[in-house]
Design a protein around this motif. Structure first.
Motif, PDB file in Angstrom:
ATOM      1  N   SER A  92     -58.746  30.488 -31.022  1.00 38.77           N
ATOM      2  CA  SER A  92     -59.494  29.242 -30.870  1.00 38.77           C
ATOM      3  C   SER A  92     -59.571  28.518 -32.199  1.00 38.77           C
ATOM      4  CB  SER A  92     -60.910  29.546 -30.374  1.00 38.77           C
ATOM      5  OG  SER A  92     -61.678  28.365 -30.320  1.00 38.77           O
ATOM      6  N   GLY A  93     -59.424  27.204 -32.182  1.00 38.68           N
ATOM      7  CA  GLY A  93     -59.485  26.415 -33.406  1.00 38.68           C
ATOM      8  C   GLY A  93     -60.678  25.489 -33.397  1.00 38.68           C
ATOM      9  N   HIS A  94     -61.000  24.958 -34.545  1.00 38.98           N
ATOM     10  CA  HIS A  94     -62.118  24.043 -34.684  1.00 38.98           C
ATOM     11  C   HIS A  94     -61.588  22.708 -35.194  1.00 38.98           C
ATOM     12  CE1 HIS A  94     -64.780  27.504 -34.174  1.00 38.98           C
ATOM     13  NE2 HIS A  94     -64.009  28.142 -35.041  1.00 38.98           N
ATOM     14  N   GLU A  95     -61.986  21.628 -34.557  1.00 41.22           N
ATOM     15  CA  GLU A  95     -61.477  20.311 -34.938  1.00 41.22           C
ATOM     16  C   GLU A  95     -61.924  19.968 -36.351  1.00 41.22           C
ATOM     17  OE1 GLU A  95     -60.923  16.744 -32.175  1.00 41.22           O
ATOM     18  OE2 GLU A  95     -62.794  16.277 -33.212  1.00 41.22           O
ATOM     19  N   GLN A  96     -60.977  19.523 -37.153  1.00 43.31           N
ATOM     20  CA  GLN A  96     -61.228  19.204 -38.547  1.00 43.31           C
ATOM     21  C   GLN A  96     -61.226  17.694 -38.767  1.00 43.31           C
ATOM     22  OE1 GLN A  96     -61.698  21.859 -40.984  1.00 43.31           O
ATOM     23  NE2 GLN A  96     -61.966  22.787 -38.960  1.00 43.31           N
ATOM     24  N   ARG A  97     -62.028  17.260 -39.719  1.00 47.26           N
ATOM     25  CA  ARG A  97     -62.017  15.853 -40.124  1.00 47.26           C
ATOM     26  C   ARG A  97     -61.126  15.732 -41.356  1.00 47.26           C
ATOM     27  NH1 ARG A  97     -67.569  12.714 -41.071  1.00 47.26           N
ATOM     28  NH2 ARG A  97     -67.566  13.014 -38.792  1.00 47.26           N
ATOM     29  N   PRO A  98     -60.004  15.016 -41.267  1.00 46.12           N
ATOM     30  CA  PRO A  98     -59.080  14.961 -42.408  1.00 46.12           C
ATOM     31  C   PRO A  98     -59.675  14.224 -43.597  1.00 46.12           C
ATOM     32  CG  PRO A  98     -58.401  13.410 -40.709  1.00 46.12           C
ATOM     33  CD  PRO A  98     -59.521  14.223 -40.118  1.00 46.12           C
ATOM     34  N   LEU A 152     -52.817  20.998 -61.034  1.00 41.93           N
ATOM     35  CA  LEU A 152     -52.323  19.624 -61.001  1.00 41.93           C
ATOM     36  C   LEU A 152     -53.165  18.726 -60.111  1.00 41.93           C
ATOM     37  CD1 LEU A 152     -49.968  17.929 -62.181  1.00 41.93           C
ATOM     38  CD2 LEU A 152     -48.686  18.455 -60.089  1.00 41.93           C
ATOM     39  N   ALA A 153     -53.984  19.307 -59.255  1.00 39.82           N
ATOM     40  CA  ALA A 153     -54.891  18.532 -58.413  1.00 39.82           C
ATOM     41  C   ALA A 153     -56.068  19.423 -58.045  1.00 39.82           C
ATOM     42  CB  ALA A 153     -54.183  18.031 -57.153  1.00 39.82           C
ATOM     43  N   PHE A 154     -57.252  18.823 -57.967  1.00 38.50           N
ATOM     44  CA  PHE A 154     -58.444  19.567 -57.580  1.00 38.50           C
ATOM     45  C   PHE A 154     -59.438  18.603 -56.956  1.00 38.50           C
ATOM     46  CE2 PHE A 154     -62.862  20.729 -58.770  1.00 38.50           C
ATOM     47  CZ  PHE A 154     -63.013  21.819 -57.922  1.00 38.50           C
ATOM     48  N   ASP A 155     -59.841  18.888 -55.720  1.00 37.44           N
ATOM     49  CA  ASP A 155     -60.800  18.052 -55.008  1.00 37.44           C
ATOM     50  C   ASP A 155     -61.697  18.976 -54.190  1.00 37.44           C
ATOM     51  OD1 ASP A 155     -62.216  16.262 -53.450  1.00 37.44           O
ATOM     52  OD2 ASP A 155     -60.501  14.974 -53.035  1.00 37.44           O
ATOM     53  N   PRO A 156     -62.968  19.115 -54.568  1.00 39.11           N
ATOM     54  CA  PRO A 156     -63.852  20.057 -53.866  1.00 39.11           C
ATOM     55  C   PRO A 156     -64.436  19.519 -52.569  1.00 39.11           C
ATOM     56  CG  PRO A 156     -65.054  19.004 -55.642  1.00 39.11           C
ATOM     57  CD  PRO A 156     -63.638  18.480 -55.717  1.00 39.11           C
ATOM     58  N   ARG A 157     -64.137  18.295 -52.216  1.00 36.24           N
ATOM     59  CA  ARG A 157     -64.720  17.721 -51.005  1.00 36.24           C
ATOM     60  C   ARG A 157     -64.200  18.441 -49.755  1.00 36.24           C
ATOM     61  NH1 ARG A 157     -63.226  11.497 -51.554  1.00 36.24           N
ATOM     62  NH2 ARG A 157     -61.236  12.523 -52.040  1.00 36.24           N
ATOM     63  N   GLY A 158     -65.037  18.469 -48.714  1.00 32.07           N
ATOM     64  CA  GLY A 158     -64.644  19.122 -47.477  1.00 32.07           C
ATOM     65  C   GLY A 158     -64.370  20.601 -47.711  1.00 32.07           C
ATOM     66  N   ARG A 159     -63.250  21.088 -47.187  1.00 34.50           N
ATOM     67  CA  ARG A 159     -62.858  22.484 -47.399  1.00 34.50           C
ATOM     68  C   ARG A 159     -62.172  22.685 -48.741  1.00 34.50           C
ATOM     69  NH1 ARG A 159     -59.192  22.768 -42.604  1.00 34.50           N
ATOM     70  NH2 ARG A 159     -58.406  24.665 -43.580  1.00 34.50           N
ATOM     71  N   GLY A 160     -61.936  21.601 -49.466  1.00 36.14           N
ATOM     72  CA  GLY A 160     -61.362  21.680 -50.794  1.00 36.14           C
ATOM     73  C   GLY A 160     -59.847  21.645 -50.794  1.00 36.14           C
ATOM     74  N   THR A 177     -55.710  18.223 -45.134  1.00 35.69           N
ATOM     75  CA  THR A 177     -56.618  19.046 -44.334  1.00 35.69           C
ATOM     76  C   THR A 177     -55.804  19.771 -43.274  1.00 35.69           C
ATOM     77  OG1 THR A 177     -58.406  17.446 -44.678  1.00 35.69           O
ATOM     78  CG2 THR A 177     -58.674  19.045 -42.888  1.00 35.69           C
ATOM     79  N   THR A 178     -55.755  21.098 -43.361  1.00 34.87           N
ATOM     80  CA  THR A 178     -54.955  21.888 -42.438  1.00 34.87           C
ATOM     81  C   THR A 178     -55.763  22.255 -41.189  1.00 34.87           C
ATOM     82  OG1 THR A 178     -55.612  24.026 -43.365  1.00 34.87           O
ATOM     83  CG2 THR A 178     -53.765  22.889 -44.424  1.00 34.87           C
ATOM     84  N   PRO A 179     -55.082  22.550 -40.085  1.00 30.24           N
ATOM     85  CA  PRO A 179     -55.808  23.039 -38.909  1.00 30.24           C
ATOM     86  C   PRO A 179     -56.466  24.381 -39.192  1.00 30.24           C
ATOM     87  CG  PRO A 179     -53.577  22.339 -38.324  1.00 30.24           C
ATOM     88  CD  PRO A 179     -53.641  22.393 -39.822  1.00 30.24           C
ATOM     89  N   VAL A 180     -57.528  24.665 -38.456  1.00 31.46           N
ATOM     90  CA  VAL A 180     -58.168  25.982 -38.509  1.00 31.46           C
ATOM     91  C   VAL A 180     -57.896  26.672 -37.178  1.00 31.46           C
ATOM     92  CG1 VAL A 180     -60.358  27.231 -38.596  1.00 31.46           C
ATOM     93  CG2 VAL A 180     -59.960  25.297 -40.136  1.00 31.46           C
ATOM     94  N   GLY A 181     -57.260  27.827 -37.229  1.00 30.45           N
ATOM     95  CA  GLY A 181     -56.884  28.504 -36.008  1.00 30.45           C
ATOM     96  C   GLY A 181     -55.740  27.780 -35.320  1.00 30.45           C
ATOM     97  N   LEU A 182     -55.525  28.107 -34.048  1.00 31.85           N
ATOM     98  CA  LEU A 182     -54.414  27.542 -33.301  1.00 31.85           C
ATOM     99  C   LEU A 182     -54.919  26.795 -32.073  1.00 31.85           C
ATOM    100  CD1 LEU A 182     -51.884  30.476 -33.589  1.00 31.85           C
ATOM    101  CD2 LEU A 182     -51.852  28.316 -34.810  1.00 31.85           C
ATOM    102  N   GLY A 183     -55.918  25.962 -32.291  1.00 34.54           N
ATOM    103  CA  GLY A 183     -56.457  25.157 -31.212  1.00 34.54           C
ATOM    104  C   GLY A 183     -55.802  23.785 -31.153  1.00 34.54           C
ATOM    105  N   PRO A 184     -56.493  22.797 -30.611  1.00 32.19           N
ATOM    106  CA  PRO A 184     -55.904  21.462 -30.444  1.00 32.19           C
ATOM    107  C   PRO A 184     -55.385  20.831 -31.726  1.00 32.19           C
ATOM    108  CG  PRO A 184     -57.890  21.677 -29.122  1.00 32.19           C
ATOM    109  CD  PRO A 184     -57.810  22.919 -29.957  1.00 32.19           C
ATOM    110  N   ASP A 185     -56.045  21.069 -32.873  1.00 32.50           N
ATOM    111  CA  ASP A 185     -55.555  20.474 -34.125  1.00 32.50           C
ATOM    112  C   ASP A 185     -54.144  20.940 -34.454  1.00 32.50           C
ATOM    113  OD1 ASP A 185     -57.696  18.858 -34.723  1.00 32.50           O
ATOM    114  OD2 ASP A 185     -58.649  20.270 -36.096  1.00 32.50           O
ATOM    115  N   ALA A 186     -53.861  22.222 -34.177  1.00 33.95           N
ATOM    116  CA  ALA A 186     -52.536  22.761 -34.484  1.00 33.95           C
ATOM    117  C   ALA A 186     -51.481  22.259 -33.508  1.00 33.95           C
ATOM    118  CB  ALA A 186     -52.568  24.282 -34.467  1.00 33.95           C
ATOM    119  N   ALA A 187     -51.902  21.823 -32.339  1.00 34.18           N
ATOM    120  CA  ALA A 187     -50.948  21.406 -31.308  1.00 34.18           C
ATOM    121  C   ALA A 187     -50.683  19.910 -31.296  1.00 34.18           C
ATOM    122  CB  ALA A 187     -51.463  21.833 -29.938  1.00 34.18           C
ATOM    123  N   THR A 188     -51.444  19.156 -32.069  1.00 34.32           N
ATOM    124  CA  THR A 188     -51.245  17.716 -32.124  1.00 34.32           C
ATOM    125  C   THR A 188     -50.840  17.303 -33.532  1.00 34.32           C
ATOM    126  OG1 THR A 188     -53.544  17.188 -32.738  1.00 34.32           O
ATOM    127  CG2 THR A 188     -53.056  17.427 -30.379  1.00 34.32           C
TER     128      THR A 188
END
Length: 376
Positions: free
Chosen positions: A32-38, A154-162, A225-236
């Motif tokens: 199951s995956g969780h929808e992520q906000r890019p 070379l890049a660092f951004d702590p926002r969101g999941r980082g 922002t990568t998908p988490v798990g293999l739910g709808p985010d990974a399939a779209t």
């Protein structure tokens, strides 16, 4: 229309329906995956950068200026002016595609130290929830790890999941450059995890750099922002569509800063990002491994000058994913199918979905040849 057309359409519809059911219900081994906000838009701190008038003129906008424009801007500054901007706006300069490499390292060091101090303070703040303090402790530890002497961030951004990008080798002198683009479940905390190391961008990058004996600098890039798990985010393609422009700018920034066009290695869902970015990506080679599809029916559909390569071993579970794209689900044709037109990378000795960069594999040997320009 003949009966054959309707049979083919019916098969595609059934496959898409099965794919949708598999993803949404989490069946057939899919997690199951969780929808992520890019994460989109310019670097953190951009508002302060835009308001800065210390150089006596308006600074180029990080959101709209091209990496080539940024590179030209920094070439026109004195060393003192460059360092002053990095000190005043470390989060901007550290993530500014087209800025000099060494200046980005310097700026990200400053940004990491500031974030480390903030996270440590939050970890001791009793007004915060235990969960918030625990997250702050984890972030402080992550920043401390990245501040280890010798690491090139070379890049660092702590926002969101980082997000983060780390370099192995010397980008300023390298004759060859490679960029590794990861798939699902990768972020600031997991990009160099010790579990399934060759499925992480850091593990893949280190392995390639070692196998090439330093003949290529390698960048482990976690800039979308990568998908988490293999739910709808990974399939779209939703997260890939948000990530493709970020990958494009990053690679354009490398070449604008003087690096050669890189070989870009795209693992799993990262290949969807690379497929969508391909037409604008200044790359010598595009290498996809364990790919669910590139949102294209063939190499010609990618509209790229890069040589396109594809690898998949027989034990990779990705082979069981239906290679269709219908109603927004799935990612299209199998890039290892000869009809797709990609050059095939041998992967008989690779194991599973995360074994392509493992030492001693035929796939890593082929990747090394591609990365160092030893192929024709």
């Amino acid at each position: 229309m003949g009966l054959g057309f309707w049979k083919r359409r019916g098969r595609r519809t059934l496959i898409a329906a099965a794919l949708t059911t598999t993803i949404v219900a989490g069946t057939a081994g899919w997690a199951s995956g969780h929808e992520q906000r890019p994460l989109t838009g310019p670097p953190p701190g951009t508002a302060s950068w835009r308001a800065d008038g210390t150089l006596g003129r308006q600074l180029p906008d990080p959101e709209t200026a091209t990496p080539a424009r940024m590179a030209s801007f920094f070439r026109g500054l004195s060393a003192a002016e460059q360092h002053r901007l990095a000190a005043r706006h470390p989060s901007v300069v550290g993530n500014l595609d087209g800025a000099p490499t060494s200046l980005r390292y310097e700026a990200n060091g400053l940004a990491l130290r500031a974030e480390h101090a903030r996270a440590r303070a939050d970890a001791q703040d009793t007004a915060l929830t235990p969960q918030s303090r625990a997250a702050a402790r984890a972030l402080a530890e992550r920043c401390a790890d990245l501040l280890t002497p010798g690491r090139r961030v070379l890049a660092f951004d702590p926002r969101g999941r980082g997000q983060v990008a780390e370099v192995y080798g010397d980008l300023r002198t390298a004759r060859h450059v490679s960029v590794v683009v990861p798939g699902s479940d990768i972020d600031l905390t997991s990009f160099d995890r010790t579990k399934e190391v060759y499925g992480t961008p850091a593990g893949m990058a280190k392995s390639l750099y070692t196998a090439a004996h330093g003949r290529t600098a390698v960048v482990a890039w976690v800039g979308y922002t990568t998908p988490v798990g293999l739910g709808p985010d990974a399939a779209t393609g939703r997260l890939a569509e948000a990530g493709a422009p970020r990958l494009t700018r990053f690679v354009q920034g490398l070449t604008a800063s003087g690096a050669p066009e890189p070989a870009v290695f795209c693992h799993s869902y990262g290949s969807v990002v690379c497929g969508l970015a391909a037409s604008r990506l200044p790359a010598s080679d595009l290498v996809v491994l364990g790919s669910p599809g590139l949102r294209a029916d063939s190499v010609s559909d990618l509209h790229t000058r890069a040589r396109v390569w594809a690898a998949r071993d027989d034990s990779d579970w990705i082979s069981r994913v239906p290679h269709v794209e219908l109603l927004g689900m799935g990612h299209g044709a199998d890039p290892t199918d000869p009809a797709f037109g990609a050059r095939r990378v041998p992967a008989e000795r690779a194991k599973g979905h995360t074994g392509y960069f493992a030492p001693g594999t035929d796939s890593l040997r082929a990747f090394t040849d591609i990365a160092t320009g030893a192929t024709s």
